[in-house]
Write an enzyme that holds these catalytic residues in place. Structure first.
Site, short mmCIF file in Angstrom:
data_model
loop_
_atom_site.label_atom_id
_atom_site.label_comp_id
_atom_site.label_asym_id
_atom_site.label_seq_id
_atom_site.Cartn_x
_atom_site.Cartn_y
_atom_site.Cartn_z
CE1 TYR A 147 1.21 -13.46 -4.36
CE2 TYR A 147 2.59 -14.94 -3.20
CZ TYR A 147 2.53 -14.22 -4.14
OH TYR A 147 3.41 -12.92 -3.85
CE LYS A 197 -7.68 -4.12 -13.55
NZ LYS A 197 -7.62 -2.61 -13.81
CG ASP A 229 -5.52 -0.23 -13.04
OD1 ASP A 229 -5.72 0.80 -12.21
OD2 ASP A 229 -5.74 -0.16 -13.94
CG ASP A 253 4.46 -10.14 -3.53
OD1 ASP A 253 5.12 -10.34 -2.90
OD2 ASP A 253 4.91 -10.57 -4.82
CG ASP A 257 8.57 -6.69 -3.96
OD1 ASP A 257 8.10 -6.38 -2.49
OD2 ASP A 257 9.61 -6.18 -4.48
#
Ligand code: IPM
Ligand code: MG
Length: 367
Positions: A147, A197, A229, A253, A257
């Site tokens: 970001y 990751k 993942d 983020d 969600d």
């Protein structure tokens, strides 16, 4: 002596003003019941601020936030078509929200993914998966990573348009968010899922190295490492295994969600954005322009953000608990709003204001 807190209220766009109005009623009621005063001051922010003041994060709003004890912020943003009317740099995400996060240094984003048993019917997951309910605290690093890393675009030697955005973290940024996550774990079940990751990204390798160092100061916390993942799958298949989860900005983020998805709606996701000196509270969802102004949106995420503010900024833990309990009791009594439920099956659909009326009456009894 009455304690006074100054709250900057940035109602935002779309459904922001109508759900903010209901959340402020909760503060009013607490003022009546306790020796406390909330000096709530409105300020423009987001797309609406661009249209009224020419800036999505106007100077007067910055100054107010700088002097406020806490900030309550509604959702921002417009439909894709409406956004096109605003110059790219002034669009509410890039022109207001991200600059606010950086300015206030709110690096720790708390996103509760919480579904008590009485609200389990909202979840699209099977009953046996939800079990006794879901209670996760997702902690997202909020002012680093992709970001805020360097960005560049141009044309390659062979004439192709290209872009480059960088995922940057230094160990200080990583350490501070991990410390927050370990501390939160200590207050809860002492199990921390570290989401990363590291099989691909060297940023995750550094993240995990720093985690090993920080973990030494919290020997009681059991750390479970999980690739991002895989975490996405586990959130659907076995969400009750999680207590506190910590991750970098972009992962947070996306997975937050998904958290809204397993609850049944992003409308059930309030959040707290904490920095060393300042905190702001906001729903994790967008401004739902399709239902704005129709008195349809559920105010849960905004009232929940007030509950987080009471607890985390003002130390009013009992009052915060009462607010959660009041909202849950309204759902448990079979009431909902049309953005969250279809109705039928014993569910009575209410408007935004009617739903808030019920929350206020339930809260009156509890305070
Ligand atoms: C969120 C939102 C923001 C983000 C957008 C509006 C920039 O999706 O708070 O999760 O990506 O952080
Ligand atoms: Mg998001």
């Amino acid at each position: 002596m009455t304690q006074t807190y100054k709250i900057a209220v940035l109602a935002g766009d779309g459904i922001g003003p109508e759900i903010t109005e209901q959340a402020l009623r909760v503060l009013k009621l607490i003022e009546q019941k306790r020796e406390v005063e909330f000096d709530c001051i409105d300020a423009p922010f987001g797309a609406s601020a661009y249209f009224s003041h020419g800036k999505s994060f106007p100077e007067e709003t910055k100054e107010l936030c700088d002097t406020a004890d806490a900030i309550l912020k509604g959702p921002i943003g417009l439909s894709h078509e409406e956004s096109e009317k605003i110059p790219v740099d002034e669009r509410p995400e890039r022109g207001a929200l991200l600059p606010m996060r950086r300015r206030l240094n709110t690096y720790a984003n708390f996103r509760p993914i919480s579904l008590p048993a009485g609200m389990a019917h909202f979840s699209p997951l099977k009953k046996e998966v939800v079990g006794e309910g879901i209670d996760i605290m997702l902690i997202r690093e909020l002012i680093g990573g992709l970001y805020f890393g360097g960005k560049e675009n141009g044309t390659t030697e062979s004439g192709l348009r290209y872009v480059k955005e960088t995922l940057e973290y230094d160990e200080g940024q990583i350490r501070q968010i991990l410390v927050v996550a370990f501390k939160e774990s200590m207050k809860r079940k002492k199990v921390l899922h570290n989401i990363h990751k590291s099989n691909v990204l060297i940023s995750s390798v550094l993240w995990n190295e720093v985690l090993e160092e920080v973990a030494k100061d919290f020997p009681e916390v059991k750390v479970i490492h999980m690739l991002v993942d895989a975490a996405a799958t586990h959130l659907c298949l076995n969400p009750t295994q999680f207590d506190v989860m910590v991750m970098e900005n972009m992962f947070g983020d996306i997975l937050s969600d998904q958290g809204g998805g397993i609850l049944g709606s992003l409308g059930l996701m309030p959040s707290a954005c904490m920095g060393p000196d300042k905190a702001y509270y906001e729903p994790s969802h967008g401004s739902a322009p399709d239902i704005a102004g129709q008195n349809k949106a559920n105010p849960y995420s905004m009232i929940g953000s007030v509950a987080l503010m009471l607890d985390m900024s003002f130390g009013m833990e009992n009052e915060a608990k009462a607010v959660w309990q009041a909202m849950q009791s309204v759902f448990e009594s079979g009431f909902s709003t049309s953005d969250l439920s279809k109705g039928g099956d014993g569910i009575v659909l209410l408007s935004t204001t009617e739903f808030a009326d019920k929350v206020i009456s339930a809260l009156e009894e509890l305070l």
